[in-house]
Write an enzyme that holds these catalytic residues in place. Structure first.
Site, PDB file in Angstrom:
ATOM      1  N   GLU A 121      22.073 -37.160  40.967  1.00 36.17           N
ATOM      2  CA  GLU A 121      23.435 -37.550  41.321  1.00 36.17           C
ATOM      3  C   GLU A 121      23.520 -37.515  42.842  1.00 36.17           C
ATOM      4  O   GLU A 121      23.627 -36.445  43.434  1.00 36.17           O
ATOM      5  CB  GLU A 121      24.445 -36.602  40.676  1.00 36.17           C
ATOM      6  CG  GLU A 121      24.386 -36.563  39.155  1.00 36.17           C
ATOM      7  CD  GLU A 121      24.825 -37.867  38.507  1.00 36.17           C
ATOM      8  OE1 GLU A 121      25.362 -38.741  39.221  1.00 36.17           O
ATOM      9  OE2 GLU A 121      24.620 -38.018  37.297  1.00 36.17           O
ATOM     10  N   CYS A 178      31.302 -36.809  47.201  1.00 41.67           N
ATOM     11  CA  CYS A 178      30.262 -37.830  47.046  1.00 41.67           C
ATOM     12  C   CYS A 178      30.836 -39.163  46.585  1.00 41.67           C
ATOM     13  O   CYS A 178      30.286 -40.215  46.905  1.00 41.67           O
ATOM     14  CB  CYS A 178      29.175 -37.354  46.088  1.00 41.67           C
ATOM     15  SG  CYS A 178      29.747 -36.991  44.420  1.00 41.67           S
TER      16      CYS A 178
END
Length: 475
Positions: free
Chosen positions: A218, A252
Site C-alpha cells: 500500500e 497517502c
C-alpha cells in the site's frame, strides 16, 4: 515485558518461529477467530483515550477529533464488518466444472496461509496497523506486526494492547528502526503487507523476494482532484480542503494537487482561503490543526516551499506564516500553503507532497487535465468533481488510479465493500473487508471426482472410439 524495548535480530527469528509453530499446531477455527475479534474490539474501545494521548504526543499535536474519526472509528467499523460477515466469507463456494467434467463437483475453500507480517506507517499509526491485522485474524492467521519507529509512543501502546488481547504466539509486535524493519521484511512470512512510500516499498519487495513471500504493498503517489466547470466552486473547495488538510496533509490518499478550469482558478484560490480561515483561524491556537511528524519531514516540506519561491512561483499562505521557519521554534507547525501554477520541474510536482502544501493548476480543456495526470505515475487515488456523468467517465476512462471518490475526497477508504489498494507505483494488491480476508487467505481450489468419470476412458491407446471422442471434445 518492556513495551518500549527494541526487538533484536535473534528475537525476530525466534518469535516468527514460535508464531509458525503455534499456528501449525492449532489453526484458529471460526469460533476462536470471532472470539479474538470481539476481545480486540472491547480492549480497543476501552483504550481509545490512551491511544489519542499517545498519537498526540508523537505528533507534538494532532486533532483529537481526527484521531477519533481516522483511527478509532474506522478500526471499530472494520472489526464490526468482519464479525458480521466472517461466516459467509469463510464458507466454501461452489464452482462450476462445465459439462466436460460432469458429474464431478468443485469448490473454492478460503484457508489461512499461516503467519502474516505487517509493516505499518507513522501517519495513521493505529488504523493502518490494526485494519490489516483484523483481516489477517479473520482469515485464521497468526500475525507479526512491526509499527513505525517514528511514532514510538503509539507503537508501544499497540504492543501493550495486543499483548493484553492475544497470546504471544498468536500476535506479536516488533519494535525498532530501519534495521529492524529490513530484517523483519526478510523473514519467511506466508504473506507480507507494507504500507508506506514507493521507495521503501521497492526495498520491502526486494527483501521478500528470496523467500518468494507474497506481498501486498500500500504505497502512495500524487493523487489529483479535477474540478470540472459544472461543479460549484465553493463546494469543491470545502471537500478538497478536507481531503488535503486532515492530518496536515500527511495522508497517502490525500489530495496532492488540484486541476481547475482556467476561468475559475482564481475563484477557487479565494474559496480555499475562505475555507481554511473558517476551519482553523489562528492555526497556532487551533486544536484542530495537526503538526508535522518530525524535523526531517518538516525540512523536506520547507524545501519544497523554498524551491517554489526560488522559481518565482506564486506562493500563498492564507492563514499567515508560522512563528518561524525552523521546526524547533514553530513546534513543527507548517501552515497551509498554496502554490499556483507550478511547472513540471518544481519539487511540489516531482514528489508526493505528504504535507499541507497544495499546488493549484488550471486547464483549458478536460483533455488537457487528463494529459497532465497521465504524465505522472498512476496515483493511489483520484477525485473527479462533476455532476455530468460524461465528464466523470472521460476522466475514469483516461486514468487508472488505485481508487476513486467522485465529488468528494477520501471517502472510498472507509467503505468496507470496496477494495483498497494501488496499482504499479501506488501499490500491489488490496485490503479491507472481504478483500483483506481473501488477501490473507489461500483460495484453495478443490475438485471432487464422481464415482464414474470420463477420465477412466481417456487413456492410451488413443484409437477408435477414444480417438473420435478426444477429437470431438477438442472442437
Amino acid at each position: 515485558m518492556d513495551i518500549t524495548a527494541d526487538t533484536t535480530p535473534d528475537e525476530l527469528v525466534s518469535t516468527h518461529r514460535a508464531l509458525r509453530a503455534a499456528w501449525q499446531a492449532r489453526k484458529p477455527d471460526l469460533d476462536s477467530r470471532r472470539a479474538d475479534l470481539e476481545r480486540l474490539r472491547e480492549a480497543f474501545r476501552a483504550q481509545v483515550p490512551a491511544m489519542d494521548a499517545a498519537i498526540r504526543a508523537d505528533f507534538g499535536h494532532r486533532s483529537e477529533h481526527e484521531n477519533l474519526i481516522s483511527e478509532a472509528m474506522v478500526v471499530i467499523a472494520e472489526i464490526d464488518h468482519a464479525l458480521a460477515h466472517l461466516r459467509r466469507w469463510a464458507r466454501p463456494r461452489r464452482a462450476a466444472v462445465g459439462w466436460r467434467f460432469w458429474p464431478a463437483r468443485a469448490q473454492v475453500r478460503p484457508v489461512p496461509v499461516g503467519v502474516v507480517g505487517i509493516l505499518s506507517p507513522w501517519n495513521y499509526p493505529v488504523n493502518l496497523a490494526l485494519m490489516p491485522l483484523v483481516s489477517a485474524i479473520a482469515a485464521g492467521n497468526h500475525v507479526y506486526l512491526k509499527p513505525s519507529e517514528h511514532t514510538p509512543r503509539t507503537s508501544a501502546w499497540l504492543r501493550q494492547l495486543l499483548a493484553d488481547v492475544f497470546p504471544a504466539d498468536r500476535v506479536a509486535v516488533a519494535l525498532g528502526g530501519p534495521e529492524v524493519g529490513a530484517a523483519f521484511a526478510a523473514l519467511p512470512f506466508d504473506h507480507l503487507l507494507f504500507t508506506g512510500s514507493t521507495a521503501v516499498g521497492r526495498k520491502v519487495m526486494a527483501a521478500a523476494a528470496p523467500n518468494l513471500t507474497p506481498v501486498t504493498l500500500e504505497l502512495g503517489g500524487k493523487a489529483p482532484a479535477v474540478v470540472c466547470p459544472d461543479f460549484p466552486i465553493e463546494k469543491a473547495a470545502a471537500r478538497i480542503a478536507t481531503g488535503k488538510w486532515i492530518n496536515a496533509g500527511q495522508t497517502c490518499i490525500g489530495v496532492d494537487y488540484v486541476l481547475v478550469d482556467a476561468a475559475r482558478r482564481d475563484a477557487f484560490v479565494e474559496a480555499i482561503g475562505a475555507e481554511l480561515r473558517a476551519r482553523y483561524g489562528d492555526i497556532a491556537a487551533s486544536p484542530d490543526y495537526t503538526r508535522i511528524i518530525n524535523d526531517a519531514q518538516y525540512a523536506r516540506l520547507q524545501g519544497y516551499i523554498d524551491d517554489a519561491h526560488a522559481r518565482g512561483l506564486r506562493v500563498l499562505t492564507p492563514l499567515g506564516e508560522a512563528a518561524s521557519t525552523g521546526p524547533e521554534q514553530s513546534g513543527r507547525l507548517l501552515p497551509p500553503t498554496l502554490v499556483i501554477e507550478p511547472d513540471a520541474e518544481a519539487e511540489v510536482m516531482r514528489h508526493e507532497i505528504f504535507g499541507p502544501i497544495l499546488p493549484i493548476l488550471s486547464y483549458r480543456s478536460l483533455d488537457e487535465a487528463i494529459a497532465t495526470i497521465q504524465r505522472l505515475p498512476r496515483p493511489l487515488s483520484l477525485y473527479p468533481f462533476s455532476h455530468d456523468d460524461a465528464n466523470v467517465n472521460r476522466i475514469l476512462d483516461g486514468i487508472l488510479p488505485g481508487g476513486v471518490t467522485v465529488n468528494d475526497t477520501l471517502v472510498h477508504f472507509g467503505v468496507h465493500g470496496l477494495p483498497f489498494g494501488g496499482i504499479g507505483p501506488s501499490g500491489i494488491g488490496a485490503i479491507h473487508g472481504r478483500y483483506g480476508f481473501e488477501t490473507f487467505s489461500k483460495l484453495l481450489p478443490v475438485f471432487r471426482q464422481a464415482r464414474w468419470a470420463g477420465s477412466d476412458l481417456i487413456k492410451p491407446p488413443y484409437k477408435g472410439r477414444i480417438d473420435r471422442m478426444i477429437r470431438w471434445l477438442a472442437k
